[in-house]
Motif scaffolding. Sequence first.
Motif: not given
Length: 250
Positions: A120, A122-123, A128, A142, A211-212
């Motif tokens: 994953s 995550i910013s 993500s 986003w 991605k999350y």
Amino acid sequence: MKYMVSSLTHCRNSCHNNYRATAFVDAASRWFSNEGNSPPQKRSRFQIPHRENPRLRVHAVSIEHSDYSIDGTEEPFSEEDDDDEGILDHDKIAELVQEDEKLKQEKMKKWSRRPAPHLSVISDKGESNGKGGRKTARARVWIRPGHGEVTVNRMPFIKYFDRDTLRDDILQPLVVTRTCGRFDINAFVNGGGKSGQAGALRLGIARALNKYNPDLYRPALKYKGFMTRDARKVERKKVGLKKARKAPQW
């Protein structure tokens, strides 16, 4: 026999105008002038033909009972020719076997390697992102935890996509993963038409969800085919045709 030859000669002189009769008489005279030898016998098609070279073998002969030398004096295979130069030692054979086993083990290790796990991403803001494309349209997405607000090019989702079919298509990744109302989506799209932009936005949302949390969302997205980029495009027009495939009537 001499009387027959003289009679054939007389016949030849009498039928000199007929070519076929003359040829027949000549052949008969040659046959009877052989001084008592028997005429040539006709060979059967099952009879083995006579070979002038007696060394040419018709049947299989063992090496021990055969003679393959040129002069007939030297033996073809002598014990003096058996040298140990061409024979590998047992140590060399063992080394070759060990090398083969090492190569096989290395190949098995390469084949047994599993692909890298999907992690994953995550910013720091808890977001993500994902990119998508369809035809000539591109989308950047986003997502972050929220209440389900969706904006496209800084406009409300309903105003930008006025067709219900396009909106349903875009929200399919959220429906499959059962995350409707859990994420706020901010997207920017450009290029193409509304249909292409909708397809690009759907792919971007699916990649952002992957991605999350890939362990939770990836199987469902992969099963429905939302992680695959649709490569179909309009085929170019051809010279002499009205469109890509359509030809004029003739």
